[in-house]
Motif scaffolding. Structure first.
Motif, PDB file in Angstrom:
ATOM      1  N   GLY A  19       0.825  -1.160  -0.165  1.00 15.79           N
ATOM      2  CA  GLY A  19       0.134   0.102  -0.098  1.00 15.79           C
ATOM      3  C   GLY A  19       0.911   1.394   0.049  1.00 15.79           C
ATOM      4  O   GLY A  19       1.776   1.389  -0.936  1.00 15.79           O
ATOM      5  N   ILE A  20       0.656   2.009   1.023  1.00 17.77           N
ATOM      6  CA  ILE A  20       1.445   3.546   0.938  1.00 17.77           C
ATOM      7  C   ILE A  20       2.850   3.209   1.773  1.00 17.77           C
ATOM      8  O   ILE A  20       3.293   4.155   1.641  1.00 17.77           O
ATOM      9  N   TYR A  21       3.322   1.885   2.114  1.00 16.39           N
ATOM     10  CA  TYR A  21       4.439   1.815   2.669  1.00 16.39           C
ATOM     11  C   TYR A  21       5.485   1.176   1.834  1.00 16.39           C
ATOM     12  O   TYR A  21       5.102   0.066   0.890  1.00 16.39           O
ATOM     13  N   HIS A  22       6.618   1.542   1.400  1.00 16.67           N
ATOM     14  CA  HIS A  22       7.527   0.945   0.709  1.00 16.67           C
ATOM     15  C   HIS A  22       8.801   1.044   1.104  1.00 16.67           C
ATOM     16  O   HIS A  22       9.321   2.421   1.665  1.00 16.67           O
ATOM     17  N   ALA A  23      10.034   0.384   0.749  1.00 18.51           N
ATOM     18  CA  ALA A  23      11.361   0.393   1.129  1.00 18.51           C
ATOM     19  C   ALA A  23      12.257  -0.108  -0.103  1.00 18.51           C
ATOM     20  O   ALA A  23      11.595  -1.016  -0.952  1.00 18.51           O
ATOM     21  N   GLU A  24      13.463   0.062  -0.262  1.00 19.64           N
ATOM     22  CA  GLU A  24      14.303  -0.483  -1.047  1.00 19.64           C
ATOM     23  C   GLU A  24      15.451  -1.166  -0.503  1.00 19.64           C
ATOM     24  O   GLU A  24      15.907  -0.706   0.851  1.00 19.64           O
TER      25      GLU A  24
END
Length: 208
Positions: A19-24
């Motif tokens: 959803g609105i949360y993301h990381a790399e």
């Protein structure tokens, strides 16, 4: 709160989205450093874990030392919140436990059987993660169950998902159309895999 993060393989990095949360995460290769980043809803960098010490990086490239120290956790990762240094990882030898020391507390990530990972802050469990066994086209799937009364920023949890992926389930730079992996072995802390957030415990008690 329950979230599902899906890992996608992109050029020189993995992305993790729910959803609105993301990381790399940038997978460390050779003399390269590992780097993990979690973004806020404005797509600004909120948290980072970065390897920075070149002398320590050279040390792991020496065959014996590289095997002994482990390339997943050495050099230690430095922790940043909005560009401010706030802690680092603690190197743990030959254990399923990883420690991240921060100004606001000590976080422990512990691998259990069946791809479970428990997350504790100051010795109190705050979340439980499980990775799906089957991976298709490098899409790892992680199910996160977190106690919102103990965690006030899900962006940090997104960073932990990326950290779990590259430390406990490292596969880069390999590419498989389909593969299966499951953690096995003695699990002295198996009871942590039965953990549930306070809200779920209250719901179960009410139903009874």
């Amino acid at each position: 709160m329950k979230l599902t993060f899906v890992r996608h393989l992109k050029l020189k990095k993995y992305t993790y989205e729910s959803g609105i949360y993301h990381a790399e995460s940038k997978y460390p290769l050779g003399f390269g450093f590992g780097k993990l980043t979690a973004f806020n809803q404005e797509n600004e960098i909120e948290y980072e874990l970065k390897q920075e010490n070149w002398w320590q990086q050279i040390l792991i490239c020496i065959p014996f030392w590289g095997f002994f120290l482990g390339i997943d956790m050495f050099p230690p990762y430095e922790f940043y919140h909005r560009g401010v240094h706030c802690g680092k990882t603690r190197v743990s030898f030959w254990t399923p436990r990883r420690i991240i020391e921060m100004d606001n507390g000590v976080y422990e990530l512990y691998t259990h059987s069946n791809n479970y990972i428990s997350i504790l802050k100051n010795d109190i469990q705050i979340a439980l993660v499980q990775k799906e066994e089957v991976t298709i086209e490098e899409r790892n799937t992680y199910h996160l169950n977190v106690d919102e009364s103990l965690v006030n920023d899900m962006n940090l949890m997104a960073l932990f998902i990326a950290f779990i992926d590259i430390v406990f389930f490292p596969n880069g730079p390999e590419f498989w159309l389909e593969r299966s992996e499951r953690t096995i072995g003695p699990d002295k802390l198996y009871y942590r895999t039965y953990w549930k957030p306070e809200s779920e415990r209250e719901e179960n008690s009410a139903e009874k």
